[in-house]
Write a protein that holds these residues in place. Structure first.
Motif, short mmCIF file in Angstrom:
data_model
loop_
_atom_site.label_atom_id
_atom_site.label_comp_id
_atom_site.label_asym_id
_atom_site.label_seq_id
_atom_site.Cartn_x
_atom_site.Cartn_y
_atom_site.Cartn_z
N LYS A 156 8.78 9.48 -13.98
CA LYS A 156 9.87 8.52 -13.95
C LYS A 156 9.95 7.80 -12.60
O LYS A 156 10.01 6.57 -12.53
CB LYS A 156 11.19 9.21 -14.25
CG LYS A 156 12.40 8.29 -14.29
CD LYS A 156 13.67 9.07 -14.64
CE LYS A 156 14.88 8.12 -14.74
NZ LYS A 156 15.19 7.48 -13.45
N THR A 157 9.90 8.59 -11.53
CA THR A 157 9.97 7.99 -10.19
C THR A 157 8.69 7.20 -9.89
O THR A 157 8.75 6.16 -9.22
CB THR A 157 10.18 9.08 -9.12
OG1 THR A 157 11.30 9.88 -9.49
CG2 THR A 157 10.44 8.46 -7.76
N ALA A 158 7.57 7.69 -10.38
CA ALA A 158 6.30 6.97 -10.18
C ALA A 158 6.39 5.58 -10.81
O ALA A 158 5.95 4.59 -10.21
CB ALA A 158 5.14 7.76 -10.78
N ALA A 159 6.94 5.50 -11.99
CA ALA A 159 7.07 4.21 -12.67
C ALA A 159 8.01 3.28 -11.91
O ALA A 159 7.76 2.08 -11.79
CB ALA A 159 7.59 4.42 -14.09
N GLU A 160 9.07 3.83 -11.35
CA GLU A 160 9.99 3.01 -10.57
C GLU A 160 9.32 2.48 -9.32
O GLU A 160 9.57 1.35 -8.91
CB GLU A 160 11.24 3.84 -10.18
CG GLU A 160 12.11 4.22 -11.37
CD GLU A 160 13.19 5.23 -10.99
OE1 GLU A 160 13.19 5.69 -9.81
OE2 GLU A 160 14.02 5.56 -11.84
N ALA A 165 0.83 -1.21 0.00
CA ALA A 165 0.00 0.00 0.00
C ALA A 165 0.87 1.26 0.00
O ALA A 165 0.57 2.23 -0.70
CB ALA A 165 -0.93 0.00 1.20
N VAL A 166 1.93 1.23 0.79
CA VAL A 166 2.82 2.39 0.86
C VAL A 166 3.50 2.63 -0.48
O VAL A 166 3.58 3.77 -0.97
CB VAL A 166 3.87 2.18 1.97
CG1 VAL A 166 4.94 3.27 1.91
CG2 VAL A 166 3.21 2.18 3.34
N GLN A 167 3.98 1.57 -1.11
CA GLN A 167 4.64 1.74 -2.40
C GLN A 167 3.66 2.18 -3.49
O GLN A 167 3.99 3.00 -4.35
CB GLN A 167 5.35 0.43 -2.78
CG GLN A 167 6.53 0.13 -1.87
CD GLN A 167 7.12 -1.25 -2.07
OE1 GLN A 167 6.45 -2.17 -2.54
NE2 GLN A 167 8.37 -1.43 -1.67
N GLY A 168 2.44 1.64 -3.44
CA GLY A 168 1.41 2.09 -4.37
C GLY A 168 1.06 3.56 -4.16
O GLY A 168 0.85 4.31 -5.12
N MET A 169 1.00 3.97 -2.88
CA MET A 169 0.70 5.36 -2.57
C MET A 169 1.82 6.28 -3.05
O MET A 169 1.58 7.36 -3.58
CB MET A 169 0.48 5.51 -1.06
CG MET A 169 0.05 6.90 -0.60
SD MET A 169 -1.45 7.50 -1.41
CE MET A 169 -2.59 6.17 -1.03
N LEU A 170 3.06 5.84 -2.87
CA LEU A 170 4.19 6.65 -3.37
C LEU A 170 4.10 6.84 -4.89
O LEU A 170 4.37 7.94 -5.40
CB LEU A 170 5.51 5.96 -3.01
CG LEU A 170 6.08 6.29 -1.63
CD1 LEU A 170 7.22 5.33 -1.28
CD2 LEU A 170 6.56 7.73 -1.56
N ALA A 171 3.71 5.80 -5.59
CA ALA A 171 3.56 5.91 -7.04
C ALA A 171 2.50 6.96 -7.40
O ALA A 171 2.68 7.77 -8.31
CB ALA A 171 3.19 4.56 -7.64
#
Length: 252
Positions: free
Chosen positions: A248-252, A232-238
């Motif tokens: 670019k960072t969203a895709a990573e 969830a945290v990584q999805g939220m960061l995206a």
């Protein structure tokens, strides 16, 4: 006369004792707060309380999921004079029938942020020796704080991609009565990302992927798919990077 003296002495003693007793009484909320956070169960109850509140109809149980946002997106409204959905659809934010919904979102989410800040402040000075799931509690609360600020930012602020100097929101990270100043949107995004990255780091270091956590014999670690877990945290960061325009960072 002697009897009167004794009465006065007893009266003064009683008055003194009563005043001291009155001054010793602690505010009810403070007593409850101290009792709540004396053990792991109290911290877990407090975190469940945040989730429970956010799931209510004034927030993600209705208003912020398929009602207010969908009307703003022109997905639906009821076309008859005086209906609040039509006024929301027309962006009549100052209308007396629309304003309570907006105030509930803004004020209510910040109230939940204060709950999270209270948990985080009570975690200070503790560690895994007294709270075995200390890192889990801290990471979830940091992530929840970033998540709630992000939703307020995206709902109430101009898109930073269209206006890099747009005004943002207050970022509240203390549990007190002081009014937090408004930040620029750029600064608010930085604070949101900071909380989410801190949560991601803690969860990654502690192997906090929910399928592994389910194998542990602890009620709080079960059903991690419905908690603010690492995925969830990584999805939220995206989402945050995407809204910020950093594709670019969203895709990573």
């Amino acid at each position: 006369m002697k009897k009167l003296k004794y009465i006065l002495i007893i009266f003064c003693f009683t008055l003194h004792y009563s005043c001291d007793s009155f001054l010793d009484v602690r505010p009810e909320g403070e007593v409850v707060n101290n009792e709540l956070f004396k053990n792991a169960e109290g911290f877990e109850d407090a975190i469940y309380g945040v989730y429970s509140t956010l799931a209510g109809p004034s927030y993600y149980g209705r208003t912020m999921t398929y009602y207010f946002n969908d009307i703003l997106s022109q997905y639906f409204f009821y076309d008859y004079p005086g209906d609040v959905t039509l006024k929301i659809c027309n962006f009549e934010y100052k209308d007396a029938t629309v304003r309570p919904t907006i105030d509930q979102i803004w004020g209510g989410v910040y109230k939940n942020i204060s709950y999270v800040n209270n948990i985080l402040e009570n975690l200070e000075g503790r560690d895994e020796s007294s709270l075995p799931l200390y890192n889990v509690y801290k990471a979830e609360c940091l992530a929840l704080r970033g998540f709630m600020h992000f939703d307020i930012l995206r709902l109430f602020c101009e898109n930073i991609v269209n206006n890099p100097s747009a005004q943002g929101i207050p970022y509240v990270d203390k549990y007190d009565l002081k009014v937090s100043p408004f930040l620029s949107a750029e600064a608010a995004y930085g604070r949101i990302i900071g909380d989410l990255k801190a949560a991601e780091e803690i969860m990654s270091e502690n192997g906090e992927y929910f399928e592994n956590a389910d194998q542990q014999n602890n009620e709080f670690l079960k059903d991690r798919q419905i908690h603010m877990n690492l995925y969830a945290v990584q999805g939220m960061l995206a989402r945050v990077y995407w809204m910020k325009g950093d594709l670019k960072t969203a895709a990573e």
